[in-house]
Write a protein that holds these residues in place. Structure first.
Motif, PDB file in Angstrom:
ATOM      1  N   PRO A  55     -55.486  56.198  94.193  1.00 16.07           N
ATOM      2  CA  PRO A  55     -54.595  55.256  93.507  1.00 16.07           C
ATOM      3  C   PRO A  55     -55.210  53.885  93.233  1.00 16.07           C
ATOM      4  O   PRO A  55     -54.801  53.210  92.299  1.00 16.07           O
ATOM      5  N   GLY A  56     -56.194  53.467  94.009  1.00 19.43           N
ATOM      6  CA  GLY A  56     -56.835  52.188  93.769  1.00 19.43           C
ATOM      7  C   GLY A  56     -57.538  52.133  92.427  1.00 19.43           C
ATOM      8  O   GLY A  56     -57.811  51.061  91.901  1.00 19.43           O
ATOM      9  N   TYR A  57     -57.821  53.302  91.851  1.00 22.31           N
ATOM     10  CA  TYR A  57     -58.531  53.386  90.580  1.00 22.31           C
ATOM     11  C   TYR A  57     -57.704  54.018  89.471  1.00 22.31           C
ATOM     12  O   TYR A  57     -58.118  54.010  88.326  1.00 22.31           O
ATOM     13  N   CYS A  58     -56.562  54.618  89.803  1.00 20.92           N
ATOM     14  CA  CYS A  58     -55.797  55.389  88.819  1.00 20.92           C
ATOM     15  C   CYS A  58     -54.435  54.766  88.528  1.00 20.92           C
ATOM     16  O   CYS A  58     -53.802  54.193  89.410  1.00 20.92           O
ATOM     17  N   SER A  59     -54.012  54.946  87.282  1.00 25.83           N
ATOM     18  CA  SER A  59     -52.675  54.520  86.876  1.00 25.83           C
ATOM     19  C   SER A  59     -52.179  55.479  85.802  1.00 25.83           C
ATOM     20  O   SER A  59     -52.960  56.173  85.151  1.00 25.83           O
ATOM     21  N   SER A  60     -50.873  55.488  85.636  1.00 29.84           N
ATOM     22  CA  SER A  60     -50.245  56.328  84.619  1.00 29.84           C
ATOM     23  C   SER A  60     -49.306  55.464  83.792  1.00 29.84           C
ATOM     24  O   SER A  60     -48.471  54.742  84.346  1.00 29.84           O
ATOM     25  N   SER A  61     -49.432  55.557  82.475  1.00 32.18           N
ATOM     26  CA  SER A  61     -48.527  54.795  81.608  1.00 32.18           C
ATOM     27  C   SER A  61     -47.097  55.309  81.720  1.00 32.18           C
ATOM     28  O   SER A  61     -46.156  54.569  81.463  1.00 32.18           O
ATOM     29  N   ARG A  62     -46.928  56.549  82.149  1.00 28.98           N
ATOM     30  CA  ARG A  62     -45.580  57.118  82.322  1.00 28.98           C
ATOM     31  C   ARG A  62     -44.921  56.644  83.612  1.00 28.98           C
ATOM     32  O   ARG A  62     -43.702  56.614  83.704  1.00 28.98           O
ATOM     33  N   PHE A  63     -45.722  56.318  84.628  1.00 32.27           N
ATOM     34  CA  PHE A  63     -45.211  55.880  85.926  1.00 32.27           C
ATOM     35  C   PHE A  63     -45.991  54.640  86.376  1.00 32.27           C
ATOM     36  O   PHE A  63     -46.729  54.688  87.365  1.00 32.27           O
ATOM     37  N   PRO A  64     -45.836  53.520  85.669  1.00 34.55           N
ATOM     38  CA  PRO A  64     -46.676  52.348  85.930  1.00 34.55           C
ATOM     39  C   PRO A  64     -46.480  51.705  87.299  1.00 34.55           C
ATOM     40  O   PRO A  64     -47.384  51.023  87.789  1.00 34.55           O
ATOM     41  N   GLN A  65     -45.365  51.915  87.949  1.00 34.64           N
ATOM     42  CA  GLN A  65     -45.101  51.288  89.249  1.00 34.64           C
ATOM     43  C   GLN A  65     -45.503  52.155  90.435  1.00 34.64           C
ATOM     44  O   GLN A  65     -45.468  51.697  91.576  1.00 34.64           O
TER      45      GLN A  65
END
Length: 116
Positions: A55-65
């Motif tokens: 998670p320190g490197y990954c994000s999702s535009s669908r679940f930004p939080q």
């Protein structure tokens, strides 16, 4: 979450398989935290080059939080940074339900800047 329980995730490796375990802090033993597993996902890597991206490197535009894990590969870019490639699966940490929920890989980005 202020005042709420602490959560952690652990990655356990066994050959070509990985287990992603969501844990909740359930107490203390002296200075040490006591953790209990609340959910687990078994992951089969499609190739030896695929890895669990944190998670320190990954994000999702669908679940930004949400905290997001992905199964993919990091590839060096011309500027020295790294970007995910060939992401095949992703999960978000759903704290309300205390589980790891599978999410689509579209809208997923895992990146590491060259300065990191």
């Amino acid at each position: 979450m202020a005042g709420g329980p602490a959560y952690s995730a652990a990655e356990l490796k066994c050959g070509a398989k990985l287990s992603l375990v969501l844990q909740r802090q359930t107490g203390r033993d002296g200075n040490l935290a006591v953790w209990s597993a609340v959910d687990q996902v078994t992951i089969v890597k499609p190739s030896p080059r695929h890895e669990l991206l944190q998670p320190g490197y990954c994000s999702s535009s669908r679940f930004p939080q949400d905290f997001v894990f992905a199964l993919g590969r990091m590839v060096e870019q011309p500027d020295g940074s790294y970007r995910s490639e060939s992401a095949v699966k992703a999960w978000r940490v759903d704290i309300k339900r205390e589980r790891l929920a599978a999410i689509p890989v579209d809208g997923l980005l895992c990146a590491l800047d060259s300065a990191d």
